[in-house]
Design an enzyme around this catalytic site. Sequence first.
Site, PDB file in Angstrom:
ATOM      1  N   HIS A  23       5.811 -13.318  32.436  1.00 21.01           N
ATOM      2  CA  HIS A  23       5.777 -12.038  31.874  1.00 21.01           C
ATOM      3  C   HIS A  23       5.091 -12.575  30.293  1.00 21.01           C
ATOM      4  CE1 HIS A  23       7.572  -8.024  31.254  1.00 21.01           C
ATOM      5  NE2 HIS A  23       7.208  -8.704  29.570  1.00 21.01           N
ATOM      6  N   HIS A  36       3.012 -10.786  26.788  1.00 16.60           N
ATOM      7  CA  HIS A  36       2.584  -9.990  26.012  1.00 16.60           C
ATOM      8  C   HIS A  36       1.903 -10.914  24.475  1.00 16.60           C
ATOM      9  CE1 HIS A  36       5.024  -6.440  27.647  1.00 16.60           C
ATOM     10  NE2 HIS A  36       5.735  -7.261  27.397  1.00 16.60           N
ATOM     11  N   ARG A  50      -1.624  -9.159  23.542  1.00 14.12           N
ATOM     12  CA  ARG A  50      -2.042  -8.230  22.833  1.00 14.12           C
ATOM     13  C   ARG A  50      -3.616  -8.599  23.295  1.00 14.12           C
ATOM     14  NH1 ARG A  50       2.446  -5.488  23.681  1.00 14.12           N
ATOM     15  NH2 ARG A  50       4.328  -5.910  21.789  1.00 14.12           N
ATOM     16  N   ASN A  83      -0.546  -4.118  29.242  1.00 12.54           N
ATOM     17  CA  ASN A  83      -0.159  -2.519  28.328  1.00 12.54           C
ATOM     18  C   ASN A  83      -0.429  -3.135  26.821  1.00 12.54           C
ATOM     19  OD1 ASN A  83       1.525  -4.559  27.557  1.00 12.54           O
ATOM     20  ND2 ASN A  83       3.309  -3.921  26.792  1.00 12.54           N
ATOM     21  N   LYS A 134       1.799  -4.441  38.089  1.00 11.36           N
ATOM     22  CA  LYS A 134       2.758  -3.861  36.874  1.00 11.36           C
ATOM     23  C   LYS A 134       3.292  -1.905  36.485  1.00 11.36           C
ATOM     24  CE  LYS A 134       5.544  -4.652  33.969  1.00 11.36           C
ATOM     25  NZ  LYS A 134       6.130  -4.922  32.765  1.00 11.36           N
ATOM     26  N   HIS A 137       9.141  -3.073  35.383  1.00  9.14           N
ATOM     27  CA  HIS A 137       9.922  -2.631  34.525  1.00  9.14           C
ATOM     28  C   HIS A 137      10.714  -1.645  34.773  1.00  9.14           C
ATOM     29  CE1 HIS A 137      10.368  -2.338  30.122  1.00  9.14           C
ATOM     30  NE2 HIS A 137      11.230  -1.458  30.680  1.00  9.14           N
ATOM     31  N   HIS A 155      12.757  -9.072  33.275  1.00 12.40           N
ATOM     32  CA  HIS A 155      13.312  -9.030  32.087  1.00 12.40           C
ATOM     33  C   HIS A 155      14.800  -8.545  32.167  1.00 12.40           C
ATOM     34  CE1 HIS A 155      11.274  -5.219  31.384  1.00 12.40           C
ATOM     35  NE2 HIS A 155      10.497  -5.946  30.379  1.00 12.40           N
ATOM     36  N   ASP A 170       8.708 -12.693  27.940  1.00 14.44           N
ATOM     37  CA  ASP A 170       8.615 -11.481  27.167  1.00 14.44           C
ATOM     38  C   ASP A 170       8.357 -10.729  25.942  1.00 14.44           C
ATOM     39  OD1 ASP A 170       8.198  -8.543  27.169  1.00 14.44           O
ATOM     40  OD2 ASP A 170      10.592  -8.226  26.963  1.00 14.44           O
ATOM     41  N   HIS A 186       4.574  -7.713  17.259  1.00  9.72           N
ATOM     42  CA  HIS A 186       4.372  -6.726  16.576  1.00  9.72           C
ATOM     43  C   HIS A 186       3.799  -6.788  15.158  1.00  9.72           C
ATOM     44  CE1 HIS A 186       5.848  -3.269  19.838  1.00  9.72           C
ATOM     45  NE2 HIS A 186       6.469  -4.601  20.188  1.00  9.72           N
ATOM     46  N   ALA A 214       9.805  -1.701  20.340  1.00 13.51           N
ATOM     47  CA  ALA A 214      10.301  -3.160  20.741  1.00 13.51           C
ATOM     48  C   ALA A 214       9.596  -3.333  21.368  1.00 13.51           C
ATOM     49  CB  ALA A 214      10.756  -1.690  22.040  1.00 13.51           C
TER      50      ALA A 214
HETATM   51  C1  NCD Z   1       7.534  -5.000  25.511  1.00 15.93           C
HETATM   52  C2  NCD Z   1       5.484  -4.861  24.382  1.00 15.93           C
HETATM   53  O1  NCD Z   1       6.126  -4.906  23.549  1.00 15.93           O
HETATM   54  O2  NCD Z   1       5.047  -4.801  24.880  1.00 15.93           O
HETATM   55  N1  NCD Z   1       8.154  -5.156  24.789  1.00 15.93           N
HETATM   56  C3  NCD Z   1       9.561  -4.832  24.393  1.00 15.93           C
HETATM   57  O3  NCD Z   1      10.267  -4.454  23.652  1.00 15.93           O
HETATM   58  N2  NCD Z   1      10.421  -6.373  25.696  1.00 15.93           N
HETATM   59  C4  NCD Z   1       6.461  -4.261  26.830  1.00 15.93           C
HETATM   60  C5  NCD Z   1       7.837  -4.312  27.221  1.00 15.93           C
HETATM   61  O4  NCD Z   1       7.605  -5.350  28.170  1.00 15.93           O
HETATM   62  O5  NCD Z   1       8.840  -3.116  27.787  1.00 15.93           O
HETATM   63 ZN    ZN Z   2       7.541  -7.489  28.299  1.00 16.43          ZN
END
Ligand code: NCD
Ligand code: ZN
Length: 348
Positions: free
Chosen positions: A14, A16, A18, A42, A100, A137, A175, A248, A252, A264
């Site tokens: 899992h 991210h 971007r 996402n 997903k 999720h 998660h 996860d 950001h 988040a």
């Molecule tokens: C994730 C994200 O920033 O893309 N954020 C998070 O709080 N975990 C998305 C996700 O996995 O919920």
């Molecule tokens: Zn995530």
Amino acid sequence: MTTRITIRKPDDWHLHVRDNEMLKASLPFTAQKFGRAILMPNLVPPVRTAADADAYRKRAMAVLPKDTTFKPLMTCYLTDDTDPDDVERGFKEGIFTGVKLYPANATTNSAAGVTDYRKIEPVLARMEKIGMRFLIHGEEVDPAVDVFDREAVFIERRLIPMTKKFPGLKIILEHLSSKIGVEYIRSSAPQVGASITPYHLRHNRTDWLGWGNRPYFYCMPVIKTEHDRLALIDAATSGDACFFLGTDSAPHAVAKKLGVVGAAGLFNAPVAIETYAQVFEEQGKLQNLEAFASLNGPRHYGMEPNSETITLEKRDWVAPDEIKVAGPEERALIYRGGEVIPWKVIQS
Ligand code: NCD
Ligand code: ZN
């Protein structure tokens, strides 16, 4: 005392990373230490079709050295009108590893997610038929449900009915964040497995809110009580096949994290495997790290574990504070930045 440990190369189920400059700045941290990673879909706009995923995979590979052995695994962002034929084609062509589910508005970039669970049933039926994994999720977004109960209510209201309707569908509850969730996974394995993040293993909501509001602890699902954390620690370090690694890690830009409505997600890839090793050592369970990090995930996904290895040594180093990101994003803070980390990867 163990001071060095060699395990099969881990995978991140899992992640991210971007797109564009953030992809360039963040993916190399994972590619250095992990064999494979599931790249979350996402993006803005989301990775909805096999063609989107194929293009995203190429963009990901383009930010890595040519001789990398790292393999990104792609996912399809499920919407109310995802086409089962496209999903099947993407899976059979080796583009998609799984689909997903984001409940609409549950988390970062989930506005296009699922709003009507009846509409996704043809996709689920197809996935069950072709043996494709379903990544969830698992949070109920009904505004009447307290944010700390979202996972438990989702399990009751959505997940249990889905597992009954599609008993052959192999699911990952991502998660995992609660004791109720841990108990549910144990009772529903092997159909359902769960990934667990470093921060749900290390923190409780008092760390987040008890001494000032610390926006860098904000993620979805929200970090819960000490009682929940202890159940997650017990689950992850047990070595049981239904629990596996999923960081996860979610970078950001600083400005977005600290906005009035803060984003988040935590960027933990630079310290992830090291943090898991620390947690397992603290529990006297280093012997189960390999199962959690490198064996249970591939087994749940029906894949072979990596043949390469990684070696960690008990050696202090200081995690960097941030990564620079070219362009308007500028920089993203790193989870545990500035902290002394007691385990270091010395070979990968
Ligand atoms: C994730 C994200 O920033 O893309 N954020 C998070 O709080 N975990 C998305 C996700 O996995 O919920
Ligand atoms: Zn995530």
